[in-house]
Design an enzyme around this catalytic site. Structure first.
Site, PDB file in Angstrom:
ATOM      1  N   GLY A  30      33.656  41.253  24.874  1.00 16.27           N
ATOM      2  CA  GLY A  30      34.213  42.210  23.938  1.00 16.27           C
ATOM      3  C   GLY A  30      35.049  43.318  24.536  1.00 16.27           C
ATOM      4  O   GLY A  30      35.320  44.316  23.867  1.00 16.27           O
ATOM      5  N   HIS A  39      47.335  39.661  43.509  1.00 13.44           N
ATOM      6  CA  HIS A  39      46.154  39.983  42.702  1.00 13.44           C
ATOM      7  C   HIS A  39      45.114  40.621  43.613  1.00 13.44           C
ATOM      8  O   HIS A  39      44.982  40.243  44.784  1.00 13.44           O
ATOM      9  CB  HIS A  39      45.581  38.711  42.074  1.00 13.44           C
ATOM     10  N   HIS A  55      44.207  20.899  37.358  1.00 16.60           N
ATOM     11  CA  HIS A  55      45.076  20.032  36.575  1.00 16.60           C
ATOM     12  C   HIS A  55      46.483  19.923  37.162  1.00 16.60           C
ATOM     13  O   HIS A  55      47.254  19.053  36.767  1.00 16.60           O
ATOM     14  CB  HIS A  55      45.129  20.490  35.111  1.00 16.60           C
ATOM     15  N   HIS A  95      47.216  37.877  55.697  1.00 17.77           N
ATOM     16  CA  HIS A  95      45.947  37.330  56.191  1.00 17.77           C
ATOM     17  C   HIS A  95      45.451  38.063  57.429  1.00 17.77           C
ATOM     18  O   HIS A  95      44.230  38.195  57.629  1.00 17.77           O
ATOM     19  CB  HIS A  95      46.095  35.833  56.459  1.00 17.77           C
ATOM     20  N   SER A 101      40.895  46.133  38.799  1.00 21.67           N
ATOM     21  CA  SER A 101      41.592  44.848  38.728  1.00 21.67           C
ATOM     22  C   SER A 101      43.083  45.100  38.736  1.00 21.67           C
ATOM     23  O   SER A 101      43.577  45.929  37.966  1.00 21.67           O
ATOM     24  CB  SER A 101      41.185  44.090  37.454  1.00 21.67           C
ATOM     25  N   ASN A 143      40.976  42.496  43.131  1.00 19.60           N
ATOM     26  CA  ASN A 143      39.942  43.182  42.361  1.00 19.60           C
ATOM     27  C   ASN A 143      38.703  43.373  43.221  1.00 19.60           C
ATOM     28  O   ASN A 143      38.435  42.586  44.141  1.00 19.60           O
ATOM     29  CB  ASN A 143      39.604  42.441  41.055  1.00 19.60           C
ATOM     30  N   THR A 144      37.977  44.429  42.956  1.00 18.47           N
ATOM     31  CA  THR A 144      36.651  44.636  43.530  1.00 18.47           C
ATOM     32  C   THR A 144      35.760  45.154  42.413  1.00 18.47           C
ATOM     33  O   THR A 144      36.214  45.870  41.527  1.00 18.47           O
ATOM     34  CB  THR A 144      36.665  45.641  44.697  1.00 18.47           C
ATOM     35  N   ARG A 145      34.477  44.813  42.471  1.00 15.58           N
ATOM     36  CA  ARG A 145      33.601  45.155  41.354  1.00 15.58           C
ATOM     37  C   ARG A 145      32.138  45.186  41.813  1.00 15.58           C
ATOM     38  O   ARG A 145      31.756  44.556  42.808  1.00 15.58           O
ATOM     39  CB  ARG A 145      33.745  44.138  40.223  1.00 15.58           C
TER      40      ARG A 145
END
Length: 286
Positions: A269, A122, A186, A156, A108, A124-126
């Site tokens: 956690g 930003h 919002h 892009h 991340s 991330n890969t997971r």
């Protein structure tokens, strides 16, 4: 469906990608002009609560190019709590309530830049595994406070080429998903100029899905590094800095209210400092 070898392969590659990005960012710091010392990452081992696993939190603060950037890697395992089980079940993960054990690994990254003309970013890969399912997720999106069409197009273009090499519909699908996911309801606006986002990727072919996730990670430096290098010397004004701080407020709002990874990390956690490393060092609301 233990998939031990596949899990080890994925975790090792996420760690390697983390190492190469850290090295590339420090090399850019060395290349950047400035009287202050070139920025360096501070590395801290993290642990995940009472369950198993942990990772590396790498954060650079106050560099020549990066005001704050975090590049985290983790490999964790344990048992999902009731709220996480319900969320997984709602997404269609089979058997999660009968056996809520899990394993996850990923990288991340969030970068907040010194120069307001350089875009925040930003990535991330997971990979996520449970006894009855596995999937990949990730993506990257660009968050300029001062949009520059040339930079948006380059970012892009790299992602489009990466996605199209794997499937002709991946770029359009995952760009649309990013536009929806990185929207701030919002505020009624996107947090940036988009990118790609995908989750729950399981075509039934682990090697193909890992290869795509691998290439998304590999595309990050070619997509972003030229923009950071190009904009790090652009002159900027107090008004530019003000616009940057206000835009960072939007980024903070999104990550604290909507981001799926933030919610999962805190609920399960993981080290709170590592989970919240994405927050900007300074922000402003008006």
């Amino acid at each position: 469906m233990q998939m031990q070898a596949e899990r080890e392969q994925a975790a090792a590659w996420f760690r390697t990608l983390r190492d190469r990005i850290v090295a590339a960012f420090e090399a850019l710091e060395d290349k950047a002009p400035g009287d202050q010392p070139a920025g360096r990452f501070e590395v801290k081992e993290t642990r995940r609560g009472e369950d198993g696993g942990g990772g590396l939190m790498s954060v650079m603060r106050g560099g020549r190019v990066f005001e704050k950037v975090g590049v985290n890697w983790s490999a964790v395992h344990g048992t999902l709590g009731p709220a996480a089980q319900q969320a997984m079940a709602a997404r269609g993960v089979p058997g999660i309530e009968a056996d809520p054990s899990f394993w996850a690994s990923g990288i991340s990254l969030v970068a907040h830049m010194q120069n307001p003309h350089a875009p925040a970013v930003h990535m991330n890969t997971r990979m996520f595994w449970t006894p009855n399912a596995w999937w990949f997720g990730g993506g990257t999106d660009l968050n300029p406070c001062i949009e520059i069409a040339q930079d948006t197009a380059h970012f892009h273009d790299v992602l489009r080429a990466t996605c199209t090499a794997h499937a002709p519909d991946y770029y359009d699908r995952f760009k649309a998903w990013a536009d929806e996911y990185f929207f701030i309801p919002h505020r009624g606006r996107a947090r940036g100029v988009g990118g790609i986002f995908y989750d729950d990727l399981n075509t039934g072919d682990w090697q193909a899905d890992f290869a795509f996730t691998h290439d998304v990670g590999e595309a990050f430096l070619p997509a972003f590094l030229p923009l950071a290098e190009r904009r790090m010397v652009t002159p900027w004004t107090d008004a530019d800095r003000d616009a940057q701080l206000i835009h960072r407020g939007l980024y903070a709002e999104y990550n604290l209210v909507y981001d799926r990874g933030t919610k999962f990390g805190l609920a399960t956690g993981h080290d709170a400092e590592a989970v919240l490393m994405s927050l900007p060092p300074l922000a402003k609301w008006v």
